[in-house]
Design a protein around this motif. Structure first.
Motif, PDB file in Angstrom:
ATOM      1  N   ASN A  62    -110.875   3.923 -93.724  1.00 47.40           N
ATOM      2  CA  ASN A  62    -112.212   4.209 -93.376  1.00 47.40           C
ATOM      3  C   ASN A  62    -112.556   5.451 -92.821  1.00 47.40           C
ATOM      4  OD1 ASN A  62    -113.236   1.436 -94.104  1.00 47.40           O
ATOM      5  ND2 ASN A  62    -112.095   0.935 -92.205  1.00 47.40           N
ATOM      6  N   HIS A  63    -111.530   6.337 -92.787  1.00 54.05           N
ATOM      7  CA  HIS A  63    -111.601   7.800 -92.405  1.00 54.05           C
ATOM      8  C   HIS A  63    -111.712   7.968 -90.976  1.00 54.05           C
ATOM      9  CE1 HIS A  63    -111.203   8.851 -96.712  1.00 54.05           C
ATOM     10  NE2 HIS A  63    -112.193   8.088 -96.874  1.00 54.05           N
ATOM     11  N   CYS A  64    -111.409   6.922 -90.238  1.00 49.50           N
ATOM     12  CA  CYS A  64    -111.878   6.944 -88.809  1.00 49.50           C
ATOM     13  C   CYS A  64    -110.800   7.705 -88.126  1.00 49.50           C
ATOM     14  CB  CYS A  64    -112.018   5.425 -88.423  1.00 49.50           C
ATOM     15  SG  CYS A  64    -112.399   5.565 -86.496  1.00 49.50           S
ATOM     16  N   ALA A  65    -111.050   8.838 -87.788  1.00 44.10           N
ATOM     17  CA  ALA A  65    -109.996   9.665 -87.117  1.00 44.10           C
ATOM     18  C   ALA A  65    -109.494   9.432 -85.667  1.00 44.10           C
ATOM     19  CB  ALA A  65    -110.578  11.257 -87.028  1.00 44.10           C
ATOM     20  N   PHE A  66    -110.683   8.902 -84.860  1.00 47.06           N
ATOM     21  CA  PHE A  66    -110.423   8.468 -83.402  1.00 47.06           C
ATOM     22  C   PHE A  66    -109.454   7.391 -83.575  1.00 47.06           C
ATOM     23  CE2 PHE A  66    -111.350   5.660 -79.961  1.00 47.06           C
ATOM     24  CZ  PHE A  66    -111.354   6.597 -79.148  1.00 47.06           C
ATOM     25  N   CYS A  67    -109.835   6.294 -84.625  1.00 46.62           N
ATOM     26  CA  CYS A  67    -108.599   5.004 -84.397  1.00 46.62           C
ATOM     27  C   CYS A  67    -107.158   5.458 -85.128  1.00 46.62           C
ATOM     28  CB  CYS A  67    -109.470   3.996 -85.426  1.00 46.62           C
ATOM     29  SG  CYS A  67    -110.993   3.449 -84.545  1.00 46.62           S
ATOM     30  N   LEU A  68    -107.165   6.494 -85.886  1.00 49.50           N
ATOM     31  CA  LEU A  68    -106.061   6.985 -86.349  1.00 49.50           C
ATOM     32  C   LEU A  68    -105.067   7.464 -85.405  1.00 49.50           C
ATOM     33  CD1 LEU A  68    -106.834   8.548 -89.732  1.00 49.50           C
ATOM     34  CD2 LEU A  68    -105.153   6.738 -89.327  1.00 49.50           C
ATOM     35  N   ASP A  69    -105.840   8.354 -84.396  1.00 48.60           N
ATOM     36  CA  ASP A  69    -105.137   9.086 -83.411  1.00 48.60           C
ATOM     37  C   ASP A  69    -104.506   7.850 -82.406  1.00 48.60           C
ATOM     38  OD1 ASP A  69    -104.581  11.340 -81.593  1.00 48.60           O
ATOM     39  OD2 ASP A  69    -106.177  10.644 -80.369  1.00 48.60           O
ATOM     40  N   MET A  70    -105.694   6.869 -82.141  1.00 49.22           N
ATOM     41  CA  MET A  70    -105.279   6.106 -81.277  1.00 49.22           C
ATOM     42  C   MET A  70    -104.367   5.030 -81.662  1.00 49.22           C
ATOM     43  SD  MET A  70    -107.657   2.766 -79.854  1.00 49.22           S
ATOM     44  CE  MET A  70    -108.611   3.914 -78.749  1.00 49.22           C
ATOM     45  N   VAL A 112    -109.073  -6.545 -97.931  1.00 48.49           N
ATOM     46  CA  VAL A 112    -110.175  -6.982 -96.896  1.00 48.49           C
ATOM     47  C   VAL A 112    -111.073  -5.663 -96.660  1.00 48.49           C
ATOM     48  CG1 VAL A 112    -110.438  -7.677 -94.863  1.00 48.49           C
ATOM     49  CG2 VAL A 112    -108.846  -8.946 -96.000  1.00 48.49           C
ATOM     50  N   THR A 113    -110.594  -4.405 -96.378  1.00 53.14           N
ATOM     51  CA  THR A 113    -111.151  -3.192 -96.082  1.00 53.14           C
ATOM     52  C   THR A 113    -112.119  -2.907 -97.106  1.00 53.14           C
ATOM     53  OG1 THR A 113    -109.274  -2.768 -94.441  1.00 53.14           O
ATOM     54  CG2 THR A 113    -110.607  -1.100 -95.090  1.00 53.14           C
ATOM     55  N   VAL A 114    -111.599  -2.757 -98.165  1.00 52.69           N
ATOM     56  CA  VAL A 114    -112.224  -2.087 -99.493  1.00 52.69           C
ATOM     57  C   VAL A 114    -112.896  -3.039-100.320  1.00 52.69           C
ATOM     58  CG1 VAL A 114    -111.978  -0.614-101.134  1.00 52.69           C
ATOM     59  CG2 VAL A 114    -110.465  -0.174 -99.152  1.00 52.69           C
ATOM     60  N   LEU A 115    -113.754  -3.644 -99.853  1.00 49.67           N
ATOM     61  CA  LEU A 115    -114.413  -4.975-100.532  1.00 49.67           C
ATOM     62  C   LEU A 115    -115.454  -4.400-101.569  1.00 49.67           C
ATOM     63  CD1 LEU A 115    -115.535  -7.345 -97.291  1.00 49.67           C
ATOM     64  CD2 LEU A 115    -113.582  -7.721 -99.370  1.00 49.67           C
ATOM     65  N   THR A 116    -115.632  -3.174-101.725  1.00 55.36           N
ATOM     66  CA  THR A 116    -116.537  -2.671-102.866  1.00 55.36           C
ATOM     67  C   THR A 116    -115.523  -2.828-104.130  1.00 55.36           C
ATOM     68  OG1 THR A 116    -115.437  -0.405-102.186  1.00 55.36           O
ATOM     69  CG2 THR A 116    -117.739  -1.199-101.346  1.00 55.36           C
ATOM     70  N   ASP A 117    -114.291  -2.839-103.963  1.00 62.97           N
ATOM     71  CA  ASP A 117    -113.518  -3.048-105.231  1.00 62.97           C
ATOM     72  C   ASP A 117    -113.611  -4.401-105.760  1.00 62.97           C
ATOM     73  OD1 ASP A 117    -112.741  -0.596-104.777  1.00 62.97           O
ATOM     74  OD2 ASP A 117    -110.658  -0.955-104.256  1.00 62.97           O
TER      75      ASP A 117
END
Length: 171
Positions: A62-70, A112-117
């Motif tokens: 999801n490209h969430c830098a904040f959550c990656l850091d955490m 579950v995350t990439v439901l567009t697939d």
């Protein structure tokens, strides 16, 4: 040839790439607190390290830098190795770093995350069912869903990485 790096990155000294937009936690504290409670309830009884791996992988997608850091910091604080965290973005090519149960959780996280697939493939779900008892699987699916919600708040609000210390937040 030397492999030392001349650059040292100090997140606190860097200006954010994009200024923050909106703070759901400030504007809607009841929504924020409800998501924290949902997150806590979802992961109850799950291996904390596995949960952090799932949160990191979803946050990468999801490209969430904040959550990656955490969640990278939380995983390290929980005893996870740097090597396994670094390899998460290429887990399919680095399967030997992870248990069969973790691999099943990572595959389910991606589906579950990439439901567009498309829908969650039957073979991915069936593999997860082999490694998780029914309630545990439900908790895993709930945990994946919750981190996806956190990611959407983080990305949309442009929450910046680099300032989190483990123990600051339980989301």
């Amino acid at each position: 040839m030397t492999t030392s790096h001349a650059h040292h990155h100090a997140p606190a000294a860097l200006a954010p790439e994009h200024p923050p937009r909106i703070s759901v936690s400030r504007l809607l504290p009841d929504v924020y607190k409800a998501l924290v409670r949902l997150d806590t309830a979802a992961r109850e009884g799950l291996d904390p390290v596995l949960v952090e791996l799932v949160k990191i992988r979803a946050s990468q997608l999801n490209h969430c830098a904040f959550c990656l850091d955490m969640h990278s910091k939380d995983a390290l604080a929980a005893g996870e190795s740097v090597e396994r965290i670094v390899q998460l973005s290429a887990w399919r090519e680095s399967r030997h770093f992870y248990t069969a149960k973790e691999l099943a959780a990572l595959a389910l996280t991606e589906a579950v995350t990439v439901l567009t697939d498309g829908f969650v493939p039957d073979e991915v779900y069936a593999e997860a069912e082999k490694h998780f008892e029914e309630t545990e699987l439900a908790r895993l699916i709930a945990s994946i869903s919750v981190i996806n919600s956190w990611n959407r708040f983080g990305v949309t609000g442009r929450l910046g990485p680099g300032h989190y210390t483990p123990g600051d937040h339980k989301g």
